[in-house]
Design a protein around this motif. Structure first.
Motif, PDB file in Angstrom:
ATOM      1  N   ALA A 152     -20.736 -16.244  54.840  1.00 17.42           N
ATOM      2  CA  ALA A 152     -21.778 -17.054  55.462  1.00 17.42           C
ATOM      3  C   ALA A 152     -21.787 -18.480  54.923  1.00 17.42           C
ATOM      4  N   LEU A 153     -21.446 -18.638  53.631  1.00 18.20           N
ATOM      5  CA  LEU A 153     -21.472 -19.959  53.007  1.00 18.20           C
ATOM      6  C   LEU A 153     -20.203 -20.765  53.274  1.00 18.20           C
ATOM      7  N   TYR A 154     -19.047 -20.111  53.176  1.00 14.01           N
ATOM      8  CA  TYR A 154     -17.787 -20.850  53.212  1.00 14.01           C
ATOM      9  C   TYR A 154     -16.824 -20.379  54.310  1.00 14.01           C
ATOM     10  N   GLY A 155     -17.221 -19.397  55.106  1.00 12.46           N
ATOM     11  CA  GLY A 155     -16.352 -18.913  56.167  1.00 12.46           C
ATOM     12  C   GLY A 155     -15.586 -17.666  55.763  1.00 12.46           C
ATOM     13  N   TRP A 156     -15.127 -16.943  56.767  1.00 15.34           N
ATOM     14  CA  TRP A 156     -14.478 -15.660  56.513  1.00 15.34           C
ATOM     15  C   TRP A 156     -13.172 -15.801  55.736  1.00 15.34           C
ATOM     16  N   ARG A 157     -12.500 -16.941  55.874  1.00  9.27           N
ATOM     17  CA  ARG A 157     -11.222 -17.124  55.183  1.00  9.27           C
ATOM     18  C   ARG A 157     -11.411 -17.146  53.657  1.00  9.27           C
ATOM     19  N   ALA A 158     -12.555 -17.640  53.205  1.00  8.53           N
ATOM     20  CA  ALA A 158     -12.826 -17.666  51.766  1.00  8.53           C
ATOM     21  C   ALA A 158     -12.877 -16.257  51.187  1.00  8.53           C
ATOM     22  N   VAL A 159     -13.374 -15.310  51.964  1.00  6.59           N
ATOM     23  CA  VAL A 159     -13.430 -13.920  51.506  1.00  6.59           C
ATOM     24  C   VAL A 159     -12.017 -13.374  51.333  1.00  6.59           C
ATOM     25  N   PHE A 160     -11.150 -13.680  52.287  1.00  4.41           N
ATOM     26  CA  PHE A 160      -9.758 -13.218  52.193  1.00  4.41           C
ATOM     27  C   PHE A 160      -9.079 -13.833  50.959  1.00  4.41           C
ATOM     28  N   TRP A 161      -9.323 -15.119  50.709  1.00  7.51           N
ATOM     29  CA  TRP A 161      -8.742 -15.752  49.531  1.00  7.51           C
ATOM     30  C   TRP A 161      -9.294 -15.120  48.252  1.00  7.51           C
ATOM     31  N   GLY A 162     -10.568 -14.793  48.237  1.00  5.70           N
ATOM     32  CA  GLY A 162     -11.160 -14.160  47.063  1.00  5.70           C
ATOM     33  C   GLY A 162     -10.529 -12.818  46.747  1.00  5.70           C
ATOM     34  N   LEU A 163     -10.273 -12.032  47.772  1.00  4.59           N
ATOM     35  CA  LEU A 163      -9.644 -10.724  47.560  1.00  4.59           C
ATOM     36  C   LEU A 163      -8.205 -10.885  47.080  1.00  4.59           C
ATOM     37  N   ALA A 164      -7.501 -11.864  47.620  1.00  6.10           N
ATOM     38  CA  ALA A 164      -6.133 -12.128  47.160  1.00  6.10           C
ATOM     39  C   ALA A 164      -6.143 -12.511  45.679  1.00  6.10           C
ATOM     40  N   ALA A 165      -7.144 -13.315  45.266  1.00  3.42           N
ATOM     41  CA  ALA A 165      -7.226 -13.742  43.870  1.00  3.42           C
ATOM     42  C   ALA A 165      -7.508 -12.570  42.937  1.00  3.42           C
ATOM     43  N   LEU A 166      -8.326 -11.609  43.367  1.00  2.13           N
ATOM     44  CA  LEU A 166      -8.622 -10.450  42.527  1.00  2.13           C
ATOM     45  C   LEU A 166      -7.382  -9.614  42.236  1.00  2.13           C
ATOM     46  N   CYS A 167      -6.370  -9.717  43.078  1.00  2.00           N
ATOM     47  CA  CYS A 167      -5.153  -8.927  42.880  1.00  2.00           C
ATOM     48  C   CYS A 167      -4.331  -9.412  41.686  1.00  2.00           C
ATOM     49  N   VAL A 168      -4.568 -10.652  41.231  1.00  2.00           N
ATOM     50  CA  VAL A 168      -3.798 -11.184  40.107  1.00  2.00           C
ATOM     51  C   VAL A 168      -4.107 -10.441  38.805  1.00  2.00           C
ATOM     52  N   PRO A 169      -5.386 -10.358  38.366  1.00  2.00           N
ATOM     53  CA  PRO A 169      -5.649  -9.580  37.145  1.00  2.00           C
ATOM     54  C   PRO A 169      -5.356  -8.095  37.328  1.00  2.00           C
ATOM     55  N   ALA A 170      -5.534  -7.582  38.545  1.00  2.00           N
ATOM     56  CA  ALA A 170      -5.223  -6.166  38.782  1.00  2.00           C
ATOM     57  C   ALA A 170      -3.726  -5.911  38.593  1.00  2.00           C
ATOM     58  N   ALA A 171      -2.891  -6.812  39.109  1.00  2.00           N
ATOM     59  CA  ALA A 171      -1.445  -6.670  38.942  1.00  2.00           C
ATOM     60  C   ALA A 171      -1.061  -6.769  37.476  1.00  2.00           C
ATOM     61  N   LEU A 172      -1.719  -7.665  36.746  1.00  2.00           N
ATOM     62  CA  LEU A 172      -1.447  -7.797  35.313  1.00  2.00           C
ATOM     63  C   LEU A 172      -1.810  -6.506  34.581  1.00  2.00           C
ATOM     64  N   GLY A 173      -2.942  -5.899  34.962  1.00  2.00           N
ATOM     65  CA  GLY A 173      -3.345  -4.650  34.344  1.00  2.00           C
ATOM     66  C   GLY A 173      -2.368  -3.521  34.607  1.00  2.00           C
ATOM     67  N   VAL A 174      -1.848  -3.459  35.821  1.00  2.00           N
ATOM     68  CA  VAL A 174      -0.843  -2.446  36.153  1.00  2.00           C
ATOM     69  C   VAL A 174       0.404  -2.644  35.309  1.00  2.00           C
ATOM     70  N   PHE A 175       0.849  -3.895  35.199  1.00  2.00           N
ATOM     71  CA  PHE A 175       2.086  -4.188  34.476  1.00  2.00           C
ATOM     72  C   PHE A 175       1.966  -3.872  32.995  1.00  2.00           C
ATOM     73  N   VAL A 176       0.809  -4.177  32.409  1.00  2.00           N
ATOM     74  CA  VAL A 176       0.637  -4.009  30.966  1.00  2.00           C
ATOM     75  C   VAL A 176       0.233  -2.581  30.604  1.00  2.00           C
ATOM     76  N   GLY A 177      -0.633  -1.970  31.418  1.00  2.00           N
ATOM     77  CA  GLY A 177      -1.260  -0.731  30.995  1.00  2.00           C
ATOM     78  C   GLY A 177      -0.684   0.562  31.532  1.00  2.00           C
ATOM     79  N   VAL A 178       0.048   0.517  32.650  1.00  2.00           N
ATOM     80  CA  VAL A 178       0.558   1.753  33.261  1.00  2.00           C
ATOM     81  C   VAL A 178       1.976   2.022  32.772  1.00  2.00           C
TER      82      VAL A 178
END
Length: 393
Positions: A152-178
């Motif tokens: 509502a504040l920044y448009g639907w594309r901002a939500v997609f970018w936010g989800l893409a950004a969350l994948c960075v620490p998640a990928a790091l966690g997979v690489f280090v911890g699994v």
């Protein structure tokens, strides 16, 4: 619990948010891409189909690869799909990215379930899965409303970018911890896994998981008409009710995780009759907000406590099929999530009106209870010996 487990849950949170977020983004997304809202709504079933197909497909294709590498690829593909979706001006391209993201989500969850179990001792599997599945429940509490507010504040594309950004620490966690070991470390081959997948107790747990999830999403999908209809509350209360349901689901998953390893029969014995009484009670009390609001929380807690317990049982029962164990659980849950709203939709046009989906949930739970009571197979509440589940590790 290992820290890597919480980073896996972060990925599940991002993916769960993506799965449920479109309902709040369609009004802005549709005109931006030049399509009707009804056409844009096709993005939701596209994601559901991708989830159902993706779990067994990715699990089979990934059996020759280390689990860590497969999880990492799934997270990166999911993130890339959302980045492309944020950039595109074509509905067809966005539709394709949703299918790809769903395939990655299903594959990730199918592999993450046994990976989470492998990070802890066998007698703490239920608690580990509670943390992992907590990512989905937090998505309903915070992710979906937060995504709607961000859109509502920044448009639907901002939500997609936010989800893409969350994948960075998640990928790091997979690489280090699994661990980098292969899923089939226990030595079972395709034929041995096929034998395991024919176990009556496993099929029972999968069927019950699908029925329970169908009941859950039959009601959850159509809570908004209940809030604005019989309850007589304004549209702003819809978000409140959905957050109550999500908060209950988080509480239910967390509590069930304490019992699903050592006393798995207890959550089953408590939640089945409670849900059987709770859905009709919610339908009858839909016109009384003072009763409706706490009941929504309770039903969310009971539904996800039962669902997460059944997921744990599927992994236990499929312990000799390490490649497909997570796929079994993921597919069963997503078949239920897709079937529930489809079964509930016609009830909206009956005399029950907005209460119809709640009665549909009651019927589905009644059916699940009959299946559980009438089956002669090994009850899914019986905990197997730790040696039976060690191959999945």
């Amino acid at each position: 619990m290992p820290f890597a487990l919480y980073l896996l849950a972060l990925a599940v949170f991002a993916m769960g948010t993506s799965e449920f977020m479109l309902a709040g983004l369609l009004p802005g997304l549709a005109p931006d891409l030049g399509v009707p809202v009804a056409t844009a709504g096709l993005l939701t079933p596209a994601f559901a189909v991708g989830m159902i197909v993706g779990a067994p497909l990715v699990a089979v294709l990934a059996r020759a690869w280390p689990r860590r590498a497969c999880l990492l690829v799934a997270v990166l593909v999911f993130g890339a799909a959302h980045a492309v979706g944020a950039l595109t001006t074509s509905f067809a391209v966005l539709f394709g990215t949703r299918v790809v993201a769903a395939l990655a989500h299903a594959g990730f969850l199918a592999l993450a379930l046994p990976a989470a179990a492998a990070l802890v001792p066998p007698d703490r599997t239920g608690r580990a899965l509670a943390v992992l599945l907590g990512g989905t429940t937090v998505a309903t509490v915070a992710g979906v409303p937060g995504g709607a507010a961000l859109g509502a504040l920044y448009g639907w594309r901002a939500v997609f970018w936010g989800l893409a950004a969350l994948c960075v620490p998640a990928a790091l966690g997979v690489f280090v911890g699994v661990p980098a070991g292969r899923p089939e470390a226990g030595g079972s081959g395709p034929r041995a896994e096929a034998v395991v997948l024919r176990r009556p107790s496993l099929l029972l747990a999968m069927l019950l998981g699908a029925l329970v999830n169908a009941a859950t999403f039959a009601a959850f999908t159509y809570l908004a008409p209940v809030v604005t209809g019989p309850a007589g509350l304004g549209e702003r209360w819809v978000a409140v009710v959905l957050m109550l349901f999500g908060a209950g689901s988080f509480a239910g998953v967390t509590l069930a995780g304490r019992f699903s390893d050592r006393r798995p029969g207890l959550p089953l014995a408590v939640t089945f009759p409670a849900l059987l009484a709770g859905w009709p009670a919610l339908a009858l009390a839909a016109g009384a907000p003072a009763v409706l609001l706490p009941l929504v929380f309770v039903q969310g807690a009971l539904s996800f406590a039962l669902g997460s317990t059944l997921v744990t049982r599927v992994l236990y029962e499929a312990g000799g099929a390490p490649t497909l164990a997570g796929a079994c659980a993921t597919t069963a849950l997503n078949i239920g999530a897709a079937a529930g709203p489809l079964l509930a939709a016609p009830s909206l046009t009956t005399a029950a009106g907005p209460r119809g989906p709640l009665w549909t949930s009651a019927l589905l739970i009644a059916l699940a209870s009959l299946v559980a009571c009438g089956s002669r197979a090994t009850p899914p509440g019986g905990a197997p010996d730790a040696r039976e589940i060690s191959p999945a590790r």
